[in-house]
Scaffold this motif. Structure first.
Motif, PDB file in Angstrom:
ATOM      1  N   ASP A   1       0.815  -1.217   0.000  1.00  0.00           N
ATOM      2  CA  ASP A   1       0.000   0.000   0.000  1.00  0.00           C
ATOM      3  C   ASP A   1       0.848   1.265   0.000  1.00  0.00           C
ATOM      4  OD1 ASP A   1      -2.322  -1.389  -0.065  1.00  0.00           O
ATOM      5  OD2 ASP A   1      -3.070  -0.739   1.877  1.00  0.00           O
ATOM      6  N   SER A   2       1.676   1.406   1.022  1.00  0.00           N
ATOM      7  CA  SER A   2       2.434   2.646   1.169  1.00  0.00           C
ATOM      8  C   SER A   2       3.391   2.869   0.009  1.00  0.00           C
ATOM      9  CB  SER A   2       3.201   2.641   2.490  1.00  0.00           C
ATOM     10  OG  SER A   2       4.108   1.556   2.545  1.00  0.00           O
ATOM     11  N   ILE A   3       3.998   1.795  -0.484  1.00  0.00           N
ATOM     12  CA  ILE A   3       4.970   1.912  -1.582  1.00  0.00           C
ATOM     13  C   ILE A   3       4.280   2.329  -2.879  1.00  0.00           C
ATOM     14  CG2 ILE A   3       6.612   0.651  -3.014  1.00  0.00           C
ATOM     15  CD1 ILE A   3       7.123  -1.141  -0.531  1.00  0.00           C
ATOM     16  N   THR A   4       3.176   1.653  -3.215  1.00  0.00           N
ATOM     17  CA  THR A   4       2.530   1.919  -4.506  1.00  0.00           C
ATOM     18  C   THR A   4       1.765   3.241  -4.510  1.00  0.00           C
ATOM     19  OG1 THR A   4       0.598   0.590  -3.840  1.00  0.00           O
ATOM     20  CG2 THR A   4       2.341  -0.525  -5.070  1.00  0.00           C
ATOM     21  N   ILE A   5       1.169   3.608  -3.372  1.00  0.00           N
ATOM     22  CA  ILE A   5       0.480   4.908  -3.297  1.00  0.00           C
ATOM     23  C   ILE A   5       1.484   6.035  -3.493  1.00  0.00           C
ATOM     24  CG2 ILE A   5      -0.814   6.500  -1.827  1.00  0.00           C
ATOM     25  CD1 ILE A   5      -2.067   4.042  -0.470  1.00  0.00           C
ATOM     26  N   ASN A   6       2.625   5.928  -2.843  1.00  0.00           N
ATOM     27  CA  ASN A   6       3.670   6.932  -2.967  1.00  0.00           C
ATOM     28  C   ASN A   6       4.156   7.026  -4.417  1.00  0.00           C
ATOM     29  OD1 ASN A   6       5.561   8.833  -1.662  1.00  0.00           O
ATOM     30  ND2 ASN A   6       7.097   7.350  -2.255  1.00  0.00           N
ATOM     31  N   LYS A   7       4.308   5.874  -5.047  1.00  0.00           N
ATOM     32  CA  LYS A   7       4.775   5.840  -6.439  1.00  0.00           C
ATOM     33  C   LYS A   7       3.756   6.481  -7.385  1.00  0.00           C
ATOM     34  CE  LYS A   7       6.978   2.231  -7.993  1.00  0.00           C
ATOM     35  NZ  LYS A   7       7.299   0.855  -8.499  1.00  0.00           N
ATOM     36  N   GLY A   8       2.470   6.208  -7.157  1.00  0.00           N
ATOM     37  CA  GLY A   8       1.443   6.708  -8.058  1.00  0.00           C
ATOM     38  C   GLY A   8       1.037   8.139  -7.810  1.00  0.00           C
ATOM     39  N   LEU A   9       0.601   8.438  -6.599  1.00  0.00           N
ATOM     40  CA  LEU A   9       0.061   9.767  -6.310  1.00  0.00           C
ATOM     41  C   LEU A   9       1.133  10.829  -6.123  1.00  0.00           C
ATOM     42  CD1 LEU A   9      -2.885   8.884  -3.884  1.00  0.00           C
ATOM     43  CD2 LEU A   9      -3.052   9.676  -6.245  1.00  0.00           C
ATOM     44  N   VAL A  10       2.240  10.446  -5.493  1.00  0.00           N
ATOM     45  CA  VAL A  10       3.280  11.439  -5.202  1.00  0.00           C
ATOM     46  C   VAL A  10       4.253  11.594  -6.362  1.00  0.00           C
ATOM     47  CG1 VAL A  10       5.137  12.091  -3.631  1.00  0.00           C
ATOM     48  CG2 VAL A  10       3.065  10.993  -2.729  1.00  0.00           C
ATOM     49  N   HIS A  11       4.684  10.470  -6.955  1.00  0.00           N
ATOM     50  CA  HIS A  11       5.706  10.530  -7.999  1.00  0.00           C
ATOM     51  C   HIS A  11       5.134  10.446  -9.418  1.00  0.00           C
ATOM     52  CE1 HIS A  11       9.017  10.561  -5.166  1.00  0.00           C
ATOM     53  NE2 HIS A  11       8.409   9.605  -4.483  1.00  0.00           N
ATOM     54  N   GLY A  12       3.842  10.205  -9.553  1.00  0.00           N
ATOM     55  CA  GLY A  12       3.199  10.321 -10.855  1.00  0.00           C
ATOM     56  C   GLY A  12       3.332   9.150 -11.794  1.00  0.00           C
ATOM     57  N   ASP A  13       3.711   7.975 -11.288  1.00  0.00           N
ATOM     58  CA  ASP A  13       3.756   6.786 -12.142  1.00  0.00           C
ATOM     59  C   ASP A  13       2.348   6.199 -12.183  1.00  0.00           C
ATOM     60  OD1 ASP A  13       4.106   4.366 -13.412  1.00  0.00           O
ATOM     61  OD2 ASP A  13       5.946   3.839 -12.358  1.00  0.00           O
ATOM     62  N   THR A  14       1.582   6.601 -13.178  1.00  0.00           N
ATOM     63  CA  THR A  14       0.169   6.235 -13.218  1.00  0.00           C
ATOM     64  C   THR A  14      -0.083   4.825 -13.731  1.00  0.00           C
ATOM     65  OG1 THR A  14      -0.058   7.248 -15.408  1.00  0.00           O
ATOM     66  CG2 THR A  14      -0.565   8.626 -13.488  1.00  0.00           C
ATOM     67  N   GLU A  15       0.946   4.122 -14.144  1.00  0.00           N
ATOM     68  CA  GLU A  15       0.778   2.743 -14.588  1.00  0.00           C
ATOM     69  C   GLU A  15       1.269   1.732 -13.557  1.00  0.00           C
ATOM     70  OE1 GLU A  15      -0.849   1.359 -16.979  1.00  0.00           O
ATOM     71  OE2 GLU A  15      -1.516   3.300 -17.742  1.00  0.00           O
ATOM     72  N   ASN A  16       2.332   2.053 -12.852  1.00  0.00           N
ATOM     73  CA  ASN A  16       2.909   1.111 -11.896  1.00  0.00           C
ATOM     74  C   ASN A  16       2.716   1.538 -10.445  1.00  0.00           C
ATOM     75  OD1 ASN A  16       4.290  -0.773 -13.863  1.00  0.00           O
ATOM     76  ND2 ASN A  16       5.212   1.181 -14.448  1.00  0.00           N
ATOM     77  N   GLY A  17       2.038   2.651 -10.261  1.00  0.00           N
ATOM     78  CA  GLY A  17       1.716   3.121  -8.919  1.00  0.00           C
ATOM     79  C   GLY A  17       0.214   3.089  -8.699  1.00  0.00           C
ATOM     80  N   ALA A  18      -0.197   3.167  -7.434  1.00  0.00           N
ATOM     81  CA  ALA A  18      -1.619   3.125  -7.089  1.00  0.00           C
ATOM     82  C   ALA A  18      -2.216   4.530  -7.103  1.00  0.00           C
ATOM     83  CB  ALA A  18      -1.810   2.491  -5.718  1.00  0.00           C
ATOM     84  N   ILE A  19      -3.312   4.691  -7.852  1.00  0.00           N
ATOM     85  CA  ILE A  19      -4.056   5.951  -7.878  1.00  0.00           C
ATOM     86  C   ILE A  19      -5.377   5.678  -7.174  1.00  0.00           C
ATOM     87  CG2 ILE A  19      -4.924   7.840  -9.296  1.00  0.00           C
ATOM     88  CD1 ILE A  19      -1.930   7.402  -9.597  1.00  0.00           C
ATOM     89  N   MET A  20      -5.373   5.797  -5.863  1.00  0.00           N
ATOM     90  CA  MET A  20      -6.549   5.486  -5.059  1.00  0.00           C
ATOM     91  C   MET A  20      -7.647   6.523  -5.291  1.00  0.00           C
ATOM     92  SD  MET A  20      -5.791   2.776  -3.202  1.00  0.00           S
ATOM     93  CE  MET A  20      -4.383   1.849  -2.551  1.00  0.00           C
ATOM     94  N   CYS A  21      -8.867   6.051  -5.538  1.00  0.00           N
ATOM     95  CA  CYS A  21     -10.000   6.952  -5.720  1.00  0.00           C
ATOM     96  C   CYS A  21     -11.288   6.148  -5.678  1.00  0.00           C
ATOM     97  CB  CYS A  21      -9.899   7.719  -7.040  1.00  0.00           C
ATOM     98  SG  CYS A  21      -9.927   6.658  -8.503  1.00  0.00           S
TER      99      CYS A  21
END
Length: 323
Positions: free
Chosen positions: A266-286
């Protein structure tokens, strides 16, 4: 006109709670919601100690209104977060967590926080946990339905809210799928004294998310989200390469094995998606209501627009007839 029960219980001006969102609901967003009359919530459950201290100190410089700190009632970090609550004199505690809350722990901390003259709002994903929260003395009880983003429940907002209203006497907040006047009016029709919104605040200047993530959220349609991570606690997020891999993993092995591989994901992928903008390999929770959001708005505009829209829809509902 009678004072709204949520406003009276929490000492806020408008019955709108901002959902706690990891890496997103930091001081800037929470303060903006509080300054707009609602209750801003610091969602720092995954944050290290320096960040927690930084964001709490910052919000005190941005608002003199009530705000809350999120505490997971099922987490081993509860005593650590309680330390910050006391040290920084947090006015409102926002208790949440996955299902099957421990009654003794919830009661113990609620009693402590009340003795320290703090207000307590609990957000549950099941009626059973909502009852535990009320028995413990929660000032406000919120229930979040399956439509919401991030960690999700197993019941729709409509069913969960209606059932909770039949057994809860404390002020009730409804969460999950609320993003405009129509959805807010639906929650009020179900018996809500207030609403909680999370996803709609992602498309604001104060939300600490990468422009890539914001662009993906604004472009999302009504079938753009997926439920995944059932082996470690289900979440709702935008469909992408990450969710495809996670779904395939959980379908191709036992939940026990999947949980081992997804531990701390959770923490790793959310950070990757929402904070660092990797919209394919990170989590965009919504939440599913992401399809109702198609432009960036100011926090005040969102809150006032949703409440005004709800009032207008409720007036129209009074003309409903089946004759």
């Amino acid at each position: 006109m009678k004072e709204n029960r949520v406003c009276a219980a929490l000492g806020i001006e408008k019955p709108v709670i901002q959902g706690a969102m990891a890496f997103v609901s930091t001081a800037d967003l929470a303060a903006a919601v509080s300054n707009a009359g609602g209750l801003g919530v610091l969602g720092l459950g995954y944050a290290p100690e320096p960040m927690i201290r930084q964001e709490i100190a910052k919000i005190k410089t941005l608002t003199d209104k009530k705000y809350a700190l999120q505490v997971d009632m099922t987490s081993p970090r509860i005593s650590e977060l309680d330390k910050y609550i006391s040290e920084y004199d947090i006015p409102v505690v926002y208790g949440c967590g996955m299902q099957d809350w421990p009654q003794e722990i919830v009661t113990e901390y609620t009693t402590k926080w009340h003795q320290e003259h703090r207000k307590v709002i609990f957000k549950a994903s099941t009626v059973a946990d909502a009852v535990i929260a009320e028995k413990a003395g929660g000032d406000v009880i919120a229930v979040k339905g399956w439509e919401g983003g991030g960690h999700i429940s197993f019941e729709s907002t409509m069913v969960l809210a209606a059932k909770a209203k039949s057994v809860i006497t404390a002020p009730l907040v409804v969460s999950g799928g609320i993003a405009n006047g129509d959805t807010a009016a639906a929650a009020i029709a179900l018996g809500a004294d207030g609403i909680e919104m999370g996803t709609v605040f992602l498309a604001t200047a104060q939300a600490a998310i990468h422009p890539n993530a914001k662009k993906a959220l604004l472009a999302a349609g009504d079938m753009s989200t997926v439920e995944t991570n059932y082996s470690i606690g289900p979440t709702r997020e935008l469909k992408n390469e990450l969710t495809k891999r996670t779904v395939a993993l959980e379908q191709g092995t036992s939940f026990t094995e999947a949980a081992k591989k997804l531990k701390n994901a959770d923490s790793i992928t959310i950070n990757k998606g929402l904070v660092h903008g990797d919209t394919e390999n990170g989590a965009i929770m919504c939440g599913q209501d992401v399809s109702l959001i198609n432009e960036q708005k100011a926090v005040t505009e969102i809150i006032d627009g949703v409440l005004a829209g709800a009032q207008e829809r409720i007036k129209e509902m009074q003309n409903f007839s089946w004759e």
